[in-house]
Design an enzyme around this catalytic site. Sequence first.
Site, mmCIF file in Angstrom:
data_model
loop_
_atom_site.group_PDB
_atom_site.id
_atom_site.type_symbol
_atom_site.label_atom_id
_atom_site.label_comp_id
_atom_site.label_asym_id
_atom_site.label_seq_id
_atom_site.Cartn_x
_atom_site.Cartn_y
_atom_site.Cartn_z
ATOM 1 N N HIS A 37 0.849 -1.218 0.000
ATOM 2 C CA HIS A 37 0.000 0.000 0.000
ATOM 3 C C HIS A 37 0.870 1.248 0.000
ATOM 4 C CE1 HIS A 37 -2.802 -2.887 2.170
ATOM 5 N NE2 HIS A 37 -3.553 -2.475 1.164
ATOM 6 N N GLN A 149 -0.560 -4.294 -8.673
ATOM 7 C CA GLN A 149 -0.609 -5.320 -9.718
ATOM 8 C C GLN A 149 -0.807 -6.723 -9.135
ATOM 9 O OE1 GLN A 149 -0.855 -4.693 -12.906
ATOM 10 N NE2 GLN A 149 -0.828 -6.848 -13.486
ATOM 11 N N VAL A 177 4.810 -5.750 -4.469
ATOM 12 C CA VAL A 177 5.898 -5.667 -3.483
ATOM 13 C C VAL A 177 5.968 -7.027 -2.785
ATOM 14 C CG1 VAL A 177 6.771 -4.468 -1.444
ATOM 15 C CG2 VAL A 177 5.506 -3.199 -3.190
#
Length: 283
Positions: A37, A149, A177
């Site tokens: 985030h 993504q 990530v």
Amino acid sequence: MKICNTIDEIRNHVKIIKKADKSIGFVPTMGYLHDGHLSLVKKAKEENDIVVVSIFVNPTQFGAGEDLESYPRDLDRDFQLLKSQRVDFVFVPSVDEMYNKAYKTYVDVEGQITKKLCGSSRKGHFRGVTTVVSKLFNIVAPNRAYFGQKDAQQVAVIEKMVRDLNFDIDIISCPIVREEDGLALSSRNSYLNSKEREDAAILSKSLFLAKKMIENGAKEAKEIKKFIIDNINTVDYAKIDYVEIVDAKTLEDVNTLQGDILIAVAVKIGKPRLIDNIKVEVK
Ligand code: PAF
């Protein structure tokens, strides 16, 4: 950082921001924030004058028997993290604020794009996502909105909705990530016990190996899928929901790999159902 709990409150701020001709970058979230985030927030900070983050665990995107009630929540920690990123506004509405008792309107992107992959085991999930994202877009009126993504299908569905409904908003999709061992960050990783957490890396490991296999010349989706399934099944309690290879833009199935493809997996490891994906450019 200003925290707004009502639509009127955030709308008043948005009006002032627009009057000053400033751009708004928007990061919608369900909270329990992690570095994934925060990477969206950082990108939004770089590209906009003002950053708005929403935190709302949206009930309409959870199916019966899913984890709506137990979805992890920690608003105080989220506020601290967002403050440290110098976020300007956090919109944290209640369920009643977003869906009053007489609520009846839903946004539904039709077709395979919402029916396959996560759509096939989570019926109505994307209808809930597109409904709440449309509402948030109308409330926050951002210039750009940022999505991870990791939820590749969600990004594709939202891009389609934005095109079809003519929202004047740029959708910015940001890279996944990962933890050091490759596990994609997710709020639901907090459900994993330590053994499951270790084993959960099998998802990304299988995807990375499949990418290598393609780079070494493998072209048949069937063969690559089997390789991934066999790999994931080395964790004996893993329950595969799907392993799919699709066109990265349209999410249509591909048999012989060509162009930009997406390999997407969903697997139950203990309690949580984890998703991951990788994009591969096939020459
Ligand atoms: O990706 C999420 O966290 C949610 O699906 C979103 C986009 C915030 C809508 O509730």
